[in-house]
Design a protein around this motif. Sequence first.
Motif, PDB file in Angstrom:
ATOM      1  N   THR A  43      -2.255  13.105  -1.226  1.00 29.43           N
ATOM      2  CA  THR A  43      -1.852  11.707  -1.421  1.00 29.43           C
ATOM      3  C   THR A  43      -1.855  10.958  -0.095  1.00 29.43           C
TER       4      THR A  43
ATOM      5  N   LYS B 107       2.548   1.770  -3.323  1.00 27.08           N
ATOM      6  CA  LYS B 107       1.613   2.260  -4.335  1.00 27.08           C
ATOM      7  C   LYS B 107       1.436   3.778  -4.246  1.00 27.08           C
ATOM      8  N   PHE B 108       1.351   4.303  -3.027  1.00 23.50           N
ATOM      9  CA  PHE B 108       1.094   5.731  -2.828  1.00 23.50           C
ATOM     10  C   PHE B 108       2.371   6.542  -2.576  1.00 23.50           C
TER      11      PHE B 108
ATOM     12  N   VAL C 133       0.840  -1.203   0.000  1.00 22.58           N
ATOM     13  CA  VAL C 133       0.000   0.000   0.000  1.00 22.58           C
ATOM     14  C   VAL C 133       0.872   1.250   0.000  1.00 22.58           C
TER      15      VAL C 133
ATOM     16  N   ARG D  98      -7.461   6.568   3.086  1.00 20.03           N
ATOM     17  CA  ARG D  98      -8.863   6.268   2.767  1.00 20.03           C
ATOM     18  C   ARG D  98      -9.023   5.188   1.701  1.00 20.03           C
ATOM     19  N   SER D  99      -7.941   4.690   1.156  1.00 21.79           N
ATOM     20  CA  SER D  99      -7.994   3.728   0.052  1.00 21.79           C
ATOM     21  C   SER D  99      -8.508   2.359   0.513  1.00 21.79           C
ATOM     22  N   PRO D 100      -9.143   1.632  -0.391  1.00 23.21           N
ATOM     23  CA  PRO D 100      -9.577   0.264  -0.062  1.00 23.21           C
ATOM     24  C   PRO D 100      -8.398  -0.628   0.317  1.00 23.21           C
ATOM     25  N   GLU D 101      -7.244  -0.393  -0.299  1.00 23.21           N
ATOM     26  CA  GLU D 101      -6.068  -1.203   0.006  1.00 23.21           C
ATOM     27  C   GLU D 101      -5.620  -1.004   1.452  1.00 23.21           C
ATOM     28  N   TYR D 102      -5.613   0.258   1.903  1.00 23.48           N
ATOM     29  CA  TYR D 102      -5.198   0.483   3.285  1.00 23.48           C
ATOM     30  C   TYR D 102      -6.277   0.015   4.253  1.00 23.48           C
ATOM     31  N   ARG D 103      -7.533   0.176   3.890  1.00 27.30           N
ATOM     32  CA  ARG D 103      -8.620  -0.303   4.769  1.00 27.30           C
ATOM     33  C   ARG D 103      -8.491  -1.809   5.014  1.00 27.30           C
TER      34      ARG D 103
ATOM     35  N   THR E 293      -5.473  10.241   0.626  1.00 26.77           N
ATOM     36  CA  THR E 293      -5.987   9.243  -0.313  1.00 26.77           C
ATOM     37  C   THR E 293      -5.503   7.851   0.071  1.00 26.77           C
ATOM     38  N   CYS E 294      -4.250   7.741   0.454  1.00 27.68           N
ATOM     39  CA  CYS E 294      -3.717   6.450   0.885  1.00 27.68           C
ATOM     40  C   CYS E 294      -4.487   5.932   2.097  1.00 27.68           C
TER      41      CYS E 294
END
Length: 100
Positions: A64, A31-32, A28, A70-75, A67-68
């Motif tokens: 950024t 990616k960010f 994650v 709040r991202s589905p990947e971090y969740r 966004t990281c």
Amino acid sequence: MRKGYWIALVDVTDVDGYKGYIAANKAVFEKFGGRFIIRNGEREVVEGSLRSRVVVIEFRDYQTALTCYRSPEYRAAMALREPYSQGDIVVIEGYEGLPA
């Protein structure tokens, strides 16, 4: 543009269980563009109180960093963290100082 940061203060209650979160968050943050600035180094609390771990992650900008988080990947990674820790995280915009 000012950089963005996560500042996390964490108490880990199960180190072995927490390892799943550490493994999941790597992709994650890559990616960010997140980069660990502080990852629980030596410290001395000189005022107030602190949790057992201190982490600071730098991102190219504040948006950024948000966004990281709040991202589905971090969740998905966060779901691996929550049973094994308690913490406080702030997403904050960096300071560039006064112009010369």
